[in-house]
Design a protein around this motif. Sequence first.
Motif, mmCIF file in Angstrom:
data_model
loop_
_atom_site.group_PDB
_atom_site.id
_atom_site.type_symbol
_atom_site.label_atom_id
_atom_site.label_comp_id
_atom_site.label_asym_id
_atom_site.label_seq_id
_atom_site.Cartn_x
_atom_site.Cartn_y
_atom_site.Cartn_z
ATOM 1 N N UNK A 17 0.818 -1.205 0.000
ATOM 2 C CA UNK A 17 0.000 0.000 0.000
ATOM 3 C C UNK A 17 0.858 1.263 0.000
ATOM 4 N N UNK A 18 0.481 2.188 -0.846
ATOM 5 C CA UNK A 18 0.999 3.544 -0.764
ATOM 6 C C UNK A 18 0.023 4.323 0.106
ATOM 7 N N UNK A 84 3.874 -0.317 1.741
ATOM 8 C CA UNK A 84 4.974 -0.226 0.796
ATOM 9 C C UNK A 84 5.691 1.109 0.883
ATOM 10 N N UNK A 85 4.921 2.172 1.078
ATOM 11 C CA UNK A 85 5.496 3.517 1.136
ATOM 12 C C UNK A 85 4.491 4.449 1.804
ATOM 13 N N UNK A 86 4.988 5.336 2.654
ATOM 14 C CA UNK A 86 4.183 6.410 3.234
ATOM 15 C C UNK A 86 4.737 7.729 2.708
ATOM 16 N N UNK A 87 3.855 8.567 2.193
ATOM 17 C CA UNK A 87 4.257 9.905 1.738
ATOM 18 C C UNK A 87 3.420 10.931 2.485
ATOM 19 N N UNK A 159 9.402 2.392 4.564
ATOM 20 C CA UNK A 159 9.846 3.330 3.548
ATOM 21 C C UNK A 159 8.908 4.541 3.546
ATOM 22 N N UNK A 160 9.497 5.735 3.502
ATOM 23 C CA UNK A 160 8.681 6.942 3.535
ATOM 24 C C UNK A 160 9.366 8.082 2.790
ATOM 25 N N UNK A 161 8.566 9.061 2.414
ATOM 26 C CA UNK A 161 9.036 10.326 1.867
ATOM 27 C C UNK A 161 8.210 11.433 2.502
ATOM 28 N N UNK A 162 8.822 12.595 2.681
ATOM 29 C CA UNK A 162 8.109 13.782 3.130
ATOM 30 C C UNK A 162 8.428 14.927 2.179
#
Length: 272
Positions: A17-18, A84-87, A159-162
């Motif tokens: 999941x994103x 899968x990724x947090x933004x 895994x993440x992005x801000x």
Amino acid sequence: MRWSFQNYIMFKSSRKKLIAIGCSYTHHNLRSFRSPNLDFDFPRWPQHLADMLDMECVNLGNSGQGNEYMLAKVLDVIDEKNIGLVVIMWSEWPRLDFETGEGYLGWNTFHPHRANSLGKFPINIEAKQNISKYLNFKAKSMKSLRTFFLAQELLKNVQYLMIQGTEEFAEDVSFGKLADGSFKTFKAGPADHEIGIKEFISHPLFKKIDENKFIGWPIFKRIGGYNIDSLLDKLDPSGKIYRMSMEDTHPNKKGHQYIGEMLFNEYKNIYL
């Protein structure tokens, strides 16, 4: 945990999941208060990014919300399986958030720096001025920096992005309409911003932010950073390519496509 539409989304699939968290720059909102005749029915950047990553899109953006809401959403989903990724696309720093149990995702918001706050909190001009006095540039900067660090700590095992979405400080603060129909305003100048920037970069937490995963760090244009607004302004000074209109400066269809592609490239550079 209270069963909700959010819970349904999170548990309905075993795919990676994103999880996208943000304000109106993230939320799939189908109408504009400023330009109601414009077509807002197009995929937002979370869907574009999820498609490129072959993940299921979980869009927890909520129009008008601030950074406290976003940190709360991180806490709500951090134990979910198959992330899968947090933004996180952070919003304006003066916004105040309240969990009410009503409306989309059960939250409301108050904008003390805006004449027409989106929240359900009737409040006069003098009260807004008093709030803004205490929620000054130093206070806004310190609160935001601590929020960024707390989110980073919560997300350290996924895994993440801000990225900062909107401009962090509003240039023009409008407290409300006076009896003669005019608005009582305060224009923030460079000196006001410098106070917040100085406190921001001198705090010990500043050096603890993982600048590789915070796109555009250190955010402020004056010290070499950027946000979504300043990035789109640089690419599209006229506001005709990537914005909805001159009245509504939210990213349009092309703007969201660009943001999704930009985030995908950043993800590849960091994680692949």
